[in-house]
Design a protein around this motif. Structure first.
Motif, mmCIF file in Angstrom:
data_model
loop_
_atom_site.group_PDB
_atom_site.id
_atom_site.type_symbol
_atom_site.label_atom_id
_atom_site.label_comp_id
_atom_site.label_asym_id
_atom_site.label_seq_id
_atom_site.Cartn_x
_atom_site.Cartn_y
_atom_site.Cartn_z
ATOM 1 N N ALA A 67 41.327 17.568 73.088
ATOM 2 C CA ALA A 67 40.929 18.963 73.200
ATOM 3 C C ALA A 67 39.936 19.195 71.650
ATOM 4 O O ALA A 67 40.206 18.314 71.008
ATOM 5 C CB ALA A 67 42.218 19.691 72.974
ATOM 6 N N THR A 68 39.458 20.280 71.603
ATOM 7 C CA THR A 68 38.525 20.665 70.596
ATOM 8 C C THR A 68 38.721 22.203 70.115
ATOM 9 O O THR A 68 39.472 22.797 70.802
ATOM 10 C CB THR A 68 36.983 20.570 70.775
ATOM 11 O OG1 THR A 68 36.694 21.534 71.901
ATOM 12 C CG2 THR A 68 36.635 19.161 71.329
ATOM 13 N N GLU B 73 58.270 16.659 67.106
ATOM 14 C CA GLU B 73 58.404 17.441 65.911
ATOM 15 C C GLU B 73 57.103 17.114 65.124
ATOM 16 O O GLU B 73 56.684 16.267 64.962
ATOM 17 C CB GLU B 73 59.550 17.038 65.426
ATOM 18 C CG GLU B 73 60.935 17.551 66.141
ATOM 19 C CD GLU B 73 61.033 18.993 66.542
ATOM 20 O OE1 GLU B 73 60.564 19.906 65.654
ATOM 21 O OE2 GLU B 73 61.328 19.208 67.666
ATOM 22 N N PRO B 74 57.023 18.316 64.157
ATOM 23 C CA PRO B 74 55.751 17.915 63.217
ATOM 24 C C PRO B 74 56.187 16.635 62.322
ATOM 25 O O PRO B 74 55.066 16.038 62.266
ATOM 26 C CB PRO B 74 55.858 19.138 62.327
ATOM 27 C CG PRO B 74 56.351 20.277 63.309
ATOM 28 C CD PRO B 74 57.452 19.468 64.288
ATOM 29 N N ILE C 295 43.861 13.490 70.733
ATOM 30 C CA ILE C 295 42.456 13.602 69.891
ATOM 31 C C ILE C 295 42.150 15.083 69.772
ATOM 32 O O ILE C 295 41.892 15.817 71.060
ATOM 33 C CB ILE C 295 41.341 13.102 70.645
ATOM 34 C CG1 ILE C 295 41.744 11.444 70.756
ATOM 35 C CG2 ILE C 295 39.960 13.058 70.100
ATOM 36 C CD1 ILE C 295 40.727 10.619 71.580
ATOM 37 N N ALA C 296 42.197 15.648 68.778
ATOM 38 C CA ALA C 296 42.004 17.095 68.568
ATOM 39 C C ALA C 296 41.116 17.418 67.217
ATOM 40 O O ALA C 296 41.737 17.111 65.987
ATOM 41 C CB ALA C 296 43.124 17.999 68.344
ATOM 42 N N ARG D 142 48.856 23.782 67.447
ATOM 43 C CA ARG D 142 48.133 23.550 68.805
ATOM 44 C C ARG D 142 48.502 21.947 68.727
ATOM 45 O O ARG D 142 48.668 21.508 69.863
ATOM 46 C CB ARG D 142 47.104 23.870 69.183
ATOM 47 C CG ARG D 142 46.937 25.413 69.126
ATOM 48 C CD ARG D 142 47.563 25.818 70.576
ATOM 49 N NE ARG D 142 47.076 25.455 71.721
ATOM 50 C CZ ARG D 142 45.893 26.059 72.387
ATOM 51 N NH1 ARG D 142 45.242 27.256 71.742
ATOM 52 N NH2 ARG D 142 45.325 25.526 73.494
ATOM 53 N N VAL D 143 48.228 21.336 67.804
ATOM 54 C CA VAL D 143 48.426 19.920 67.771
ATOM 55 C C VAL D 143 49.718 19.463 67.933
ATOM 56 O O VAL D 143 49.970 18.443 68.799
ATOM 57 C CB VAL D 143 47.824 19.426 66.412
ATOM 58 C CG1 VAL D 143 48.032 17.633 66.247
ATOM 59 C CG2 VAL D 143 46.085 19.436 66.231
#
Length: 214
Positions: A125-126, A150-151, A102-103, A142-143
């Motif tokens: 995280a925020t 991997e992305p 969760i970001a 960061r996500v």
């Protein structure tokens, strides 16, 4: 294969009703007025905080935020602020063995409040905690770090095409546009939203996407 699912917060997991009504009450403005102005600035493509500046020109939002906290009228979240599909959908993804992150663009205080809800997530995280906000490439880096994949194996879910879908795709993540909240509904038919890998109306749709059936 999707190995991690990362979520935006406002109007993806959490209703923003309490956030804006608390600002309206603090500024002594009618709640409907604040809601209408938020909608207006959203439609204009402006930052939603501009609604507060229309009500009180020259407002220092950070100073007023701190004053609210000091007065015991600060930011607050509880179970009632979550959309109904959040907890079961996150739990289902967790059961599928994917990493749940969760970001979103929220304050450090919001991060504390979200973690206190004990949601089924590996990382919460925020932007306020990370020191970088969407739509920056650094935020999505960061996500990916938090996802530990991997992305291309990370799916970012959000309602805001410009803040969520476009920059996440540019960072190499897969994307799902959620038709929910002012941004999700208003911009559902834009090219930016259509560029998402998936377009969903409920977080429950994610279990099929992760399993390869969606």
């Amino acid at each position: 294969m999707i190995r991690a699912v990362a979520f935006d917060v406002g109007e993806t997991l959490v209703r923003d009703d309490r956030y804006w009504t608390s600002w309206a009450d603090w500024l002594g403005a009618p709640r409907h007025t604040v809601a209408a102005l938020v909608g207006a600035v959203v439609a204009q493509g402006r930052d939603n905080a501009d609604a507060l500046k229309l009500i009180r020109p020259g407002i220092d939002i950070a100073t007023q935020y701190a004053a609210r906290e000091a007065a015991g009228r600060g930011e607050y979240l509880d179970e009632s602020d979550l959309y109904e599909d959040v907890r079961p959908a996150l739990a289902a993804l967790y059961a599928q063995g994917v990493r749940v992150v969760i970001a979103g663009n929220q304050t450090a205080r919001a991060g504390e409040l979200l973690r206190a809800l004990d949601l089924p997530a590996d990382v919460i995280a925020t932007s306020g905690e990370w020191g970088t906000a969407k739509p920056s490439a650094e935020f999505f880096a960061r996500v990916v770090d938090a996802a530990q994949t991997e992305p291309g194996e990370t799916l970012y879910v959000g309602d805001h095409p410009a803040n969520d879908i476009v920059p996440a795709r540019s960072a190499g993540l897969r994307t799902a546009h959620l038709r929910r909240g002012p941004w999700g509904y208003l911009w559902a038919d834009t090219a930016e939203a259509a560029a998402a890998d998936w377009r969903i109306d409920s977080l429950h749709d994610l279990t099929q996407i992760v399993s390869g059936a969606g």
